[in-house]
Write a protein that holds these residues in place. Structure first.
Motif, PDB file in Angstrom:
ATOM      1  N   VAL A 112       0.817  -1.214   0.000  1.00  0.00           N
ATOM      2  CA  VAL A 112       0.000   0.000   0.000  1.00  0.00           C
ATOM      3  C   VAL A 112       0.849   1.261   0.000  1.00  0.00           C
ATOM      4  CG1 VAL A 112      -2.008  -1.095   1.052  1.00  0.00           C
ATOM      5  CG2 VAL A 112      -0.294  -0.021   2.512  1.00  0.00           C
ATOM      6  N   TRP A 113       2.051   1.223   0.605  1.00  0.00           N
ATOM      7  CA  TRP A 113       2.851   2.441   0.639  1.00  0.00           C
ATOM      8  C   TRP A 113       3.455   2.700  -0.732  1.00  0.00           C
ATOM      9  CZ3 TRP A 113       3.273  -1.024   4.744  1.00  0.00           C
ATOM     10  CH2 TRP A 113       4.123  -2.101   4.529  1.00  0.00           C
ATOM     11  N   GLY A 114       3.526   3.966  -1.061  1.00  0.00           N
ATOM     12  CA  GLY A 114       4.064   4.365  -2.348  1.00  0.00           C
ATOM     13  C   GLY A 114       3.092   4.194  -3.501  1.00  0.00           C
ATOM     14  N   HIS A 115       1.839   3.830  -3.200  1.00  0.00           N
ATOM     15  CA  HIS A 115       0.852   3.615  -4.251  1.00  0.00           C
ATOM     16  C   HIS A 115      -0.036   4.844  -4.369  1.00  0.00           C
ATOM     17  CE1 HIS A 115      -1.644   1.297  -6.976  1.00  0.00           C
ATOM     18  NE2 HIS A 115      -2.678   1.815  -6.374  1.00  0.00           N
ATOM     19  N   SER A 116       0.335   5.732  -5.230  1.00  0.00           N
ATOM     20  CA  SER A 116      -0.398   6.974  -5.500  1.00  0.00           C
ATOM     21  C   SER A 116      -0.637   7.781  -4.221  1.00  0.00           C
ATOM     22  CB  SER A 116      -1.703   6.706  -6.238  1.00  0.00           C
ATOM     23  OG  SER A 116      -2.620   6.005  -5.439  1.00  0.00           O
ATOM     24  N   PRO A 117      -1.052   9.013  -4.371  1.00  0.00           N
ATOM     25  CA  PRO A 117      -1.282   9.846  -3.177  1.00  0.00           C
ATOM     26  C   PRO A 117      -2.388   9.260  -2.296  1.00  0.00           C
ATOM     27  CG  PRO A 117      -1.339  11.182  -5.184  1.00  0.00           C
ATOM     28  CD  PRO A 117      -1.282   9.742  -5.605  1.00  0.00           C
ATOM     29  N   ARG A 118      -2.240   9.521  -0.996  1.00  0.00           N
ATOM     30  CA  ARG A 118      -3.258   9.073  -0.044  1.00  0.00           C
ATOM     31  C   ARG A 118      -4.592   9.741  -0.364  1.00  0.00           C
ATOM     32  NH1 ARG A 118      -2.632  11.083   4.894  1.00  0.00           N
ATOM     33  NH2 ARG A 118      -1.030  12.543   4.299  1.00  0.00           N
ATOM     34  N   LEU A 119      -5.656   9.049  -0.055  1.00  0.00           N
ATOM     35  CA  LEU A 119      -7.008   9.586  -0.174  1.00  0.00           C
ATOM     36  C   LEU A 119      -7.499   9.837   1.247  1.00  0.00           C
ATOM     37  CD1 LEU A 119      -9.515  10.282  -1.852  1.00  0.00           C
ATOM     38  CD2 LEU A 119     -10.162   7.875  -1.708  1.00  0.00           C
ATOM     39  N   ALA A 120      -7.414  11.069   1.695  1.00  0.00           N
ATOM     40  CA  ALA A 120      -7.771  11.413   3.077  1.00  0.00           C
ATOM     41  C   ALA A 120      -9.239  11.093   3.343  1.00  0.00           C
ATOM     42  CB  ALA A 120      -7.495  12.885   3.344  1.00  0.00           C
ATOM     43  N   HIS A 121      -9.507  10.697   4.577  1.00  0.00           N
ATOM     44  CA  HIS A 121     -10.886  10.439   4.996  1.00  0.00           C
ATOM     45  C   HIS A 121     -11.676  11.749   4.995  1.00  0.00           C
ATOM     46  CE1 HIS A 121      -8.787   7.025   6.954  1.00  0.00           C
ATOM     47  NE2 HIS A 121      -9.924   6.393   6.794  1.00  0.00           N
ATOM     48  N   ALA A 122     -12.923  11.693   4.585  1.00  0.00           N
ATOM     49  CA  ALA A 122     -13.825  12.824   4.790  1.00  0.00           C
ATOM     50  C   ALA A 122     -14.052  12.946   6.298  1.00  0.00           C
ATOM     51  CB  ALA A 122     -15.144  12.578   4.068  1.00  0.00           C
ATOM     52  N   ALA A 123     -14.310  14.151   6.779  1.00  0.00           N
ATOM     53  CA  ALA A 123     -14.404  14.399   8.225  1.00  0.00           C
ATOM     54  C   ALA A 123     -15.388  13.453   8.919  1.00  0.00           C
ATOM     55  CB  ALA A 123     -14.785  15.851   8.485  1.00  0.00           C
ATOM     56  N   GLY A 124     -16.588  13.313   8.397  1.00  0.00           N
ATOM     57  CA  GLY A 124     -17.584  12.440   9.016  1.00  0.00           C
ATOM     58  C   GLY A 124     -17.171  10.982   8.973  1.00  0.00           C
ATOM     59  N   ALA A 125     -16.583  10.553   7.862  1.00  0.00           N
ATOM     60  CA  ALA A 125     -16.140   9.163   7.728  1.00  0.00           C
ATOM     61  C   ALA A 125     -14.981   8.881   8.678  1.00  0.00           C
ATOM     62  CB  ALA A 125     -15.740   8.868   6.289  1.00  0.00           C
TER      63      ALA A 125
END
Length: 139
Positions: A112-125
């Protein structure tokens, strides 16, 4: 010198994660990447780089805490494979990744590391995921 009192979380880990809880040995963190169930355990001891830097008792405690992290991830739902990693090539501070993988996740079957930019959690999620993880921890 008290290694626990001198503990400081590496700034890169702090920037990429959200705190879940402090376990007896480790700080349990959620990687802020909504694509994965991804926890990180960081023993709260100053100056650790390798698993061998832990006492034997703390090595066993860390294994117990990996199981706690696995149980917490299972509360988020079923997964296909649990990945564990303690690389330390970028962040030298001892930390262990505990990652619930799915055959259809963005990086499968690779790491998982180094695989494209992170997709941050939405605040509620993020709040909901943290609540579920904390609810799955032992009292």
């Amino acid at each position: 010198m008290n290694a626990a009192a001198d503990f400081a979380l590496d700034p890169r880990l702090a920037a990429d994660t959200q705190p879940v809880a402090d376990l007896p040995l480790s700080r349990l963190l959620l990687m802020d990447d909504a694509r994965y169930g991804w926890l990180v355990l960081v023993p709260r001891r100053a100056g650790l780089r390798e698993l061998a830097d832990l006492s034997r008792a703390d090595q066993h405690r860390l294994l117990d805490e990996i199981e706690i992290a696995r149980t917490a991830l299972a509360a988020l739902g079923p997964y296909d494979k649990l990945n564990l990693g303690a690389l330390g090539n970028v962040v030298e501070q001892l930390h262990v990744h505990v990652i619930a993988r799915h055959r259809d996740d963005a990086a499968w079957p690779g790491p998982v590391w180094g695989h494209s930019p992170r997709l941050a959690h939405a605040a509620g999620a993020l709040a909901e995921r943290l609540q579920r993880l904390r609810g799955a921890l032992p009292p």
